[in-house]
Design a protein around this motif. Structure first.
Motif, mmCIF file in Angstrom:
data_model
loop_
_atom_site.group_PDB
_atom_site.id
_atom_site.type_symbol
_atom_site.label_atom_id
_atom_site.label_comp_id
_atom_site.label_asym_id
_atom_site.label_seq_id
_atom_site.Cartn_x
_atom_site.Cartn_y
_atom_site.Cartn_z
ATOM 1 N N LEU A 28 -16.669 12.797 14.546
ATOM 2 C CA LEU A 28 -17.208 13.971 13.858
ATOM 3 C C LEU A 28 -18.341 14.600 14.675
ATOM 4 C CD1 LEU A 28 -17.766 14.390 10.097
ATOM 5 C CD2 LEU A 28 -19.603 15.011 11.643
ATOM 6 N N ALA A 29 -19.215 13.762 15.230
ATOM 7 C CA ALA A 29 -20.329 14.277 16.034
ATOM 8 C C ALA A 29 -19.816 15.015 17.265
ATOM 9 C CB ALA A 29 -21.249 13.125 16.444
ATOM 10 N N GLN A 113 -25.681 18.860 13.163
ATOM 11 C CA GLN A 113 -24.994 17.850 12.350
ATOM 12 C C GLN A 113 -24.725 16.567 13.129
ATOM 13 O OE1 GLN A 113 -21.606 19.529 10.049
ATOM 14 N NE2 GLN A 113 -22.281 21.492 10.852
ATOM 15 N N ALA A 114 -24.667 16.660 14.466
ATOM 16 C CA ALA A 114 -24.311 15.496 15.279
ATOM 17 C C ALA A 114 -25.295 14.338 15.123
ATOM 18 C CB ALA A 114 -24.169 15.909 16.742
ATOM 19 N N LEU A 118 -24.407 10.592 13.509
ATOM 20 C CA LEU A 118 -24.600 9.353 14.260
ATOM 21 C C LEU A 118 -25.586 8.424 13.559
ATOM 22 C CD1 LEU A 118 -24.709 10.778 17.895
ATOM 23 C CD2 LEU A 118 -22.834 9.553 16.784
ATOM 24 N N PHE A 119 -26.626 8.990 12.967
ATOM 25 C CA PHE A 119 -27.580 8.172 12.223
ATOM 26 C C PHE A 119 -26.905 7.510 11.021
ATOM 27 C CE2 PHE A 119 -30.617 7.832 8.670
ATOM 28 C CZ PHE A 119 -31.514 6.922 9.223
ATOM 29 N N GLY A 120 -26.123 8.309 10.259
ATOM 30 C CA GLY A 120 -25.416 7.747 9.113
ATOM 31 C C GLY A 120 -24.409 6.687 9.523
ATOM 32 N N CYS A 123 -26.203 3.429 10.394
ATOM 33 C CA CYS A 123 -26.620 2.738 9.167
ATOM 34 C C CYS A 123 -25.442 2.008 8.523
ATOM 35 C CB CYS A 123 -27.226 3.737 8.185
ATOM 36 S SG CYS A 123 -28.807 4.436 8.701
ATOM 37 N N LEU A 124 -24.291 2.658 8.486
ATOM 38 C CA LEU A 124 -23.102 2.025 7.913
ATOM 39 C C LEU A 124 -22.670 0.810 8.727
ATOM 40 C CD1 LEU A 124 -21.051 5.223 7.019
ATOM 41 C CD2 LEU A 124 -21.944 3.560 5.392
ATOM 42 N N LEU A 125 -22.734 0.937 10.039
ATOM 43 C CA LEU A 125 -22.302 -0.159 10.913
ATOM 44 C C LEU A 125 -23.101 -1.427 10.643
ATOM 45 C CD1 LEU A 125 -20.485 -0.979 13.342
ATOM 46 C CD2 LEU A 125 -22.403 -0.331 14.821
ATOM 47 N N PHE A 126 -24.397 -1.275 10.415
ATOM 48 C CA PHE A 126 -25.248 -2.450 10.213
ATOM 49 C C PHE A 126 -25.334 -2.886 8.757
ATOM 50 C CE2 PHE A 126 -26.813 -0.940 14.338
ATOM 51 C CZ PHE A 126 -26.802 -2.137 15.052
#
Length: 472
Positions: A28-29, A113-114, A118-120, A123-126
């Protein structure tokens, strides 16, 4: 987004939902950055395609994660929270974009938005457990290359092509071309034949749609959400063109309707969906209220109607939508065996994606055709040849903000055209939503029978054994 949602569900079984949703945020980014750098319309569209592929993974996999990490007592609340997250994002994005556009330009609105994506994603990954997997079937077993080879790539391509051809035809601003519709039907038949007879692991298990409850829930979701998207896309258009509100204020119209969406889903999840079982009657009640809100919108979409009444109507439209999505999902889980819940919920996510594409294309086609015809009639009634106004009509079709700068006959014709187009669109949406009441009623209320030995067919995957408890 709608075409690649089924593929995202399959990939989440191979690479795990945790990895898939993180990679989707990266895609998406990349898409929004590419869009912001576009030097031509073709490059812009390509950037939106890449963005849609990433959005498909986020949209589909997030529903799978929530459903598999929550039990039956908490599922309604967490589905409501998930839907609230979507709708808050839509409302905030529209409002912020409307406020920032005059100051930073459209390119910045995309590339900004990129870093958020990437921040979101990080956060999901961890936050998602490392050992979390989607479903328990043979698709997730063995080495990665054989599993990748089993993916139904032909099904993904034919499904995408069929949808694109269909939407291209129905979004035509003048008249619907026949050839793309015919080609779409041919490709769709090819897709179905591939899913039934050729694909080893079908991207959409057509055999599952033989379940009456699942089939009619999916169809009802498409029609209902198509009508809902007419509100999300065109209430800001009404505010811009008819009420002459600023872009930021027009975007903020989405706050009450999406706030209602969040509140409706959360309330029914918190107060009512606290058990397993049928939610047949509540589903039909909210399905019945929805087209009434659309008919009211059609009546009050005038330059001098009450703004307070308009805001309340869009709020209530969102409220019943949030309640409907939560109720129908809970009812679907009652209608289908526990062993098929993973695939069933993936299909619901897929059909919700279809609704966004169909609603924007079909609704946009209706709106544009009525707007053009109404403006041409308006000029004729004023004694002006519409052919001499073709350039202006074309610009007004593409820019509702342009209406506020028109004066005299041009302004009167443009506003009248937008009022007529909005009314026609929302009456058509109400008719579609009313038909969906019958579709949802056709799902029935009888629970699926659980057997000691359950076989789930997904291509050539077979899962035998006792039905597992859905709660972890």
């Amino acid at each position: 987004m709608s075409s690649t949602s089924p593929l995202a569900g399959k990939l989440s079984q191979i690479f795990s939902p945790r990895v898939c949703i993180f990679v989707s945020t990266i895609i998406l980014a990349i898409g929004v950055i590419f869009t912001s750098l576009a030097g031509s319309f073709e490059a812009f569209v390509l950037g939106r395609v890449v963005t849609g592929v990433g959005a498909a993974g986020i949209f589909t996999v997030s529903i799978i994660i929530v459903l598999e990490l929550t039990g039956s007592k908490r599922r309604g609340v967490f589905v409501g929270l998930l839907n609230s997250g979507y709708t808050v994002g839509v409302a905030a994005g529209a409002t912020v974009a409307g406020a920032l556009l005059p100051h930073v330009g459209w390119r910045a609105l995309f590339w900004l938005q990129a870093p958020l994506a990437l921040f979101g994603g990080t956060c999901l990954l961890f936050s998602i457990p490392h050992d979390f997997t989607a479903g328990k079937n043979s698709t997730s077993q063995g080495s990665i290359w054989p599993r990748l080879a089993r993916i139904d790539y032909l099904g993904a391509v034919t499904l995408t092509l069929s949808i694109v051809l269909f939407l291209f035809a129905l979004s035509s601003p003048k008249k619907i071309p026949v050839i793309p519709v015919v080609l779409s039907g041919i490709v769709l038949i090819t897709f179905i034949l591939n899913e039934v007879y050729i694909a080893r692991d079908p991207i959409i298990p057509v055999t599952l749609l033989k379940s009456r409850g699942l089939l009619f829930t999916c169809l009802g979701t498409v029609g209902y959400m198509m009508s809902r998207w007419s509100v999300l896309f065109y209430t800001p258009v009404y505010a811009l063109a008819v009420r002459d509100w600023s872009p930021a204020t027009a975007g903020s119209v989405l706050i009450p309707t999406n706030g209602g969406f969040a509140i409706g889903g959360l309330l029914v999840g918190w107060l009512h969906i606290r058990r397993q079982g049928s939610f047949y009657i509540p589903s039909l009640v909210v399905y019945t209220l929805f087209p009434l809100t659309l008919m009211l919108l059609a009546q009050i979409s005038t330059p001098h109607s009450s703004a307070t009444l308009f805001i309340f109507t869009v709020f209530f439209n969102g409220f019943v939508t949030g309640a409907a999505l939560n109720y129908t999902l809970a009812h679907l889980l009652h209608l289908t065996p526990k062993s098929t819940h993973y695939i069933a919920t993936s299909l619901i996510a897929t059909f919700r994606g279809f609704a966004g594409s169909f609603g924007s294309a079909i609704g946009g086609g209706i709106f544009t055709r009525v707007l053009r015809a109404s403006m041409e009639d308006g000029y004729r009634d004023s004694g002006i040849d519409p052919e001499g106004k073709e350039s202006l009509i074309r610009r007004v079709l593409g820019s509702p903000a342009l209406v506020s700068g028109l004066n005299g006959v041009d302004g009167k014709v443009a506003v009248g055209g937008y009022v007529a187009a909005l009314r026609s669109l929302w009456v058509a949406a109400a008719g579609c939503a009313a038909l969906m009441i019958l579709v949802q009623a056709s799902t029935g209320w009888t629970a699926a029978k659980e057997e000691a030995d359950v076989e789930v067919v997904s291509g050539q995957d077979h899962v035998h054994g006792q039905v597992q408890d859905e709660e972890r």
